[in-house]
Design an enzyme around this catalytic site. Sequence first.
Site, PDB file in Angstrom:
ATOM      1  NE  ARG A 237     -74.882 -51.566  70.166  1.00 24.22           N
ATOM      2  CZ  ARG A 237     -75.705 -52.374  69.478  1.00 24.22           C
ATOM      3  NH1 ARG A 237     -76.664 -51.875  68.732  1.00 24.22           N
ATOM      4  NH2 ARG A 237     -75.589 -53.674  69.566  1.00 24.22           N
ATOM      5  CG  HIS A 285     -82.052 -50.689  69.864  1.00 25.52           C
ATOM      6  ND1 HIS A 285     -80.931 -50.467  70.607  1.00 25.52           N
ATOM      7  CD2 HIS A 285     -81.675 -51.581  68.908  1.00 25.52           C
ATOM      8  CE1 HIS A 285     -79.926 -51.177  70.135  1.00 25.52           C
ATOM      9  NE2 HIS A 285     -80.349 -51.864  69.093  1.00 25.52           N
TER      10      HIS A 285
HETATM   11  P1  NDP Z   1     -70.268 -55.284  60.639  1.00 24.46           P
HETATM   12  O1  NDP Z   1     -69.220 -55.716  61.596  1.00 24.46           O
HETATM   13  O2  NDP Z   1     -70.604 -56.159  59.478  1.00 24.46           O
HETATM   14  O3  NDP Z   1     -69.894 -53.847  60.065  1.00 24.46           O
HETATM   15  C1  NDP Z   1     -69.293 -52.873  60.850  1.00 24.46           C
HETATM   16  C2  NDP Z   1     -68.784 -51.785  59.929  1.00 24.46           C
HETATM   17  O4  NDP Z   1     -68.140 -50.777  60.744  1.00 24.46           O
HETATM   18  C3  NDP Z   1     -67.723 -52.289  58.936  1.00 24.46           C
HETATM   19  O5  NDP Z   1     -67.955 -51.754  57.667  1.00 24.46           O
HETATM   20  C4  NDP Z   1     -66.433 -51.758  59.520  1.00 24.46           C
HETATM   21  O6  NDP Z   1     -65.407 -51.514  58.561  1.00 24.46           O
HETATM   22  C5  NDP Z   1     -66.908 -50.438  60.094  1.00 24.46           C
HETATM   23  N1  NDP Z   1     -65.943 -49.925  61.063  1.00 24.46           N
HETATM   24  C6  NDP Z   1     -65.604 -50.427  62.270  1.00 24.46           C
HETATM   25  N2  NDP Z   1     -64.630 -49.661  62.828  1.00 24.46           N
HETATM   26  C7  NDP Z   1     -64.374 -48.681  61.948  1.00 24.46           C
HETATM   27  C8  NDP Z   1     -63.471 -47.595  61.943  1.00 24.46           C
HETATM   28  N3  NDP Z   1     -62.621 -47.350  62.952  1.00 24.46           N
HETATM   29  N4  NDP Z   1     -63.458 -46.775  60.868  1.00 24.46           N
HETATM   30  C9  NDP Z   1     -64.297 -46.996  59.832  1.00 24.46           C
HETATM   31  N5  NDP Z   1     -65.172 -48.020  59.756  1.00 24.46           N
HETATM   32  C10 NDP Z   1     -65.206 -48.847  60.813  1.00 24.46           C
HETATM   33  O7  NDP Z   1     -71.565 -55.017  61.499  1.00 24.46           O
HETATM   34  P2  NDP Z   1     -73.089 -54.933  61.039  1.00 24.46           P
HETATM   35  O8  NDP Z   1     -73.172 -54.218  59.745  1.00 24.46           O
HETATM   36  O9  NDP Z   1     -73.731 -56.251  61.139  1.00 24.46           O
HETATM   37  O10 NDP Z   1     -73.696 -54.051  62.226  1.00 24.46           O
HETATM   38  C11 NDP Z   1     -73.218 -52.737  62.440  1.00 24.46           C
HETATM   39  C12 NDP Z   1     -73.714 -52.223  63.767  1.00 24.46           C
HETATM   40  O11 NDP Z   1     -75.111 -51.963  63.704  1.00 24.46           O
HETATM   41  C13 NDP Z   1     -73.569 -53.200  64.929  1.00 24.46           C
HETATM   42  O12 NDP Z   1     -72.259 -53.186  65.449  1.00 24.46           O
HETATM   43  C14 NDP Z   1     -74.583 -52.676  65.905  1.00 24.46           C
HETATM   44  O13 NDP Z   1     -73.971 -51.732  66.745  1.00 24.46           O
HETATM   45  C15 NDP Z   1     -75.614 -51.985  65.035  1.00 24.46           C
HETATM   46  N6  NDP Z   1     -76.906 -52.689  65.016  1.00 24.46           N
HETATM   47  C16 NDP Z   1     -78.029 -51.985  65.294  1.00 24.46           C
HETATM   48  C17 NDP Z   1     -79.259 -52.587  65.254  1.00 24.46           C
HETATM   49  C18 NDP Z   1     -80.493 -51.814  65.526  1.00 24.46           C
HETATM   50  O14 NDP Z   1     -81.582 -52.404  65.595  1.00 24.46           O
HETATM   51  N7  NDP Z   1     -80.416 -50.500  65.649  1.00 24.46           N
HETATM   52  C19 NDP Z   1     -79.402 -54.006  64.918  1.00 24.46           C
HETATM   53  C20 NDP Z   1     -78.159 -54.653  64.623  1.00 24.46           C
HETATM   54  C21 NDP Z   1     -76.958 -54.005  64.674  1.00 24.46           C
HETATM   55  P3  NDP Z   1     -64.757 -52.722  57.714  1.00 24.46           P
HETATM   56  O15 NDP Z   1     -65.835 -53.126  56.727  1.00 24.46           O
HETATM   57  O16 NDP Z   1     -63.595 -52.107  57.049  1.00 24.46           O
HETATM   58  O17 NDP Z   1     -64.433 -53.821  58.680  1.00 24.46           O
HETATM   59  C1  OXD Z   2     -77.814 -55.766  67.650  1.00 23.62           C
HETATM   60  C2  OXD Z   2     -78.912 -54.891  68.041  1.00 23.62           C
HETATM   61  O1  OXD Z   2     -76.649 -55.432  67.883  1.00 23.62           O
HETATM   62  O2  OXD Z   2     -80.068 -55.358  68.073  1.00 23.62           O
HETATM   63  O3  OXD Z   2     -78.106 -56.836  67.077  1.00 23.62           O
HETATM   64  O4  OXD Z   2     -78.689 -53.724  68.283  1.00 23.62           O
END
Ligand code: NDP
Ligand code: OXD
Length: 322
Positions: A237, A285
């Site tokens: 993000r 994005h």
């Molecule tokens: P997940 O919830 O599967 O993964 C999130 C990851 O962030 C996990 O590994 C989690 O750790 C880690 N995390 C969260 N808080 C912390 C912290 N304080 N310290 C360290 N690690 C942390 O989400 P996704 O992989 O599905 O998606 C990730 C992000 O990608 C979404 O939240 C979104 O913002 C973004 N996104 C962007 C898109 C784009 O087109 N650019 C499309 C889709 C998503 P843990 O494994 O230990 O829980």
């Molecule tokens: C999502 C994105 O969060 O598209 O799925 O960014």
Amino acid sequence: MIDASAAPLPAKRPVLLFACFGVNQELWLRWLRHHGPDIEIRVWPQIGLASEIDYVLAWEVPDGFWAQFGALKAIFSLGAGVERLLLDKDIPVGVEIVRMEDPSLEPAMAEYVLLHVLHHHRDMGRYAADQRQRLWRPAASPLASERTVGILGLGRLGRACAELLVTLGFDVRGWSRTANPMSGVTAFVGPGELDDFLSRCEVLVCTLALTPQTRGILDLALFRRLPKGALLINVGRGGHLNEPDLTTALDEGCLAGAVLDVLSAEPPPQDHPFWSDPRIAITPHISAPTRPQTAAQTVIAKIDRIERSAPVSGVVNRSQGY
Ligand code: NDP
Ligand code: OXD
């Protein structure tokens, strides 16, 4: 994934309200109806009797939107990231929020990240600049196994990126909040292991969820802990990145470049410095768009499970923020 012990469907047709803006509504409705012929789908703002609505599929709803619903069974997020929904102070407490787990996201994100890792790894920016100046300057390039790529966030998307990079032989490390062991990936956990993780990342990919703990994590102090000349790829993000710090890090040379698929304002204002900075590549994005074809099916399947009192995956932990 249907639970054998799950109860049969109740008699009343579940009602799903589609309340998403800025998306291809016609396509979404077509796929929701295709996968859920037994579900009544209403479209905001024609919601009928609000008390009849069981589920809402939402993305960036207007102020005061949530006040009208009585007893929702679940709220579905159109996106994998749920920080916007969680920031809405009116979102009903006690109703489960279920994030998007569209199976199209992982391969798309892994492909995007690989594209930019390889571009940097094989120094393609320099060769393109050389071509424009009619220069012929071959240089040896390291093997993938000699290049370390670090992934902040080893969730669904981070793991997909890591898997693909491991397949190509890169030295991959990942950092997350809790332990996420993965074959071929060196795992680091929590703030205490962040410095160690960063110390070798020649490419740093951010696939973190945006929470109060991760907001602004990509700042100058972090960039200075990377090997000199690293590449940043932010697909998480815009809120993860301190944008002025990125420019400073590029000026200082601790970063050689950045690829940003997400920005604090999307689109950024016309006078934003990133538009014209040759060291920064921005995309609108698009690294992993939610695809209605596949995403609608996951939403409908989850409604079916909830109706049968079976557990669903992707339920957001509100106190963790993702
Ligand atoms: P997940 O919830 O599967 O993964 C999130 C990851 O962030 C996990 O590994 C989690 O750790 C880690 N995390 C969260 N808080 C912390 C912290 N304080 N310290 C360290 N690690 C942390 O989400 P996704 O992989 O599905 O998606 C990730 C992000 O990608 C979404 O939240 C979104 O913002 C973004 N996104 C962007 C898109 C784009 O087109 N650019 C499309 C889709 C998503 P843990 O494994 O230990 O829980
Ligand atoms: C999502 C994105 O969060 O598209 O799925 O960014």
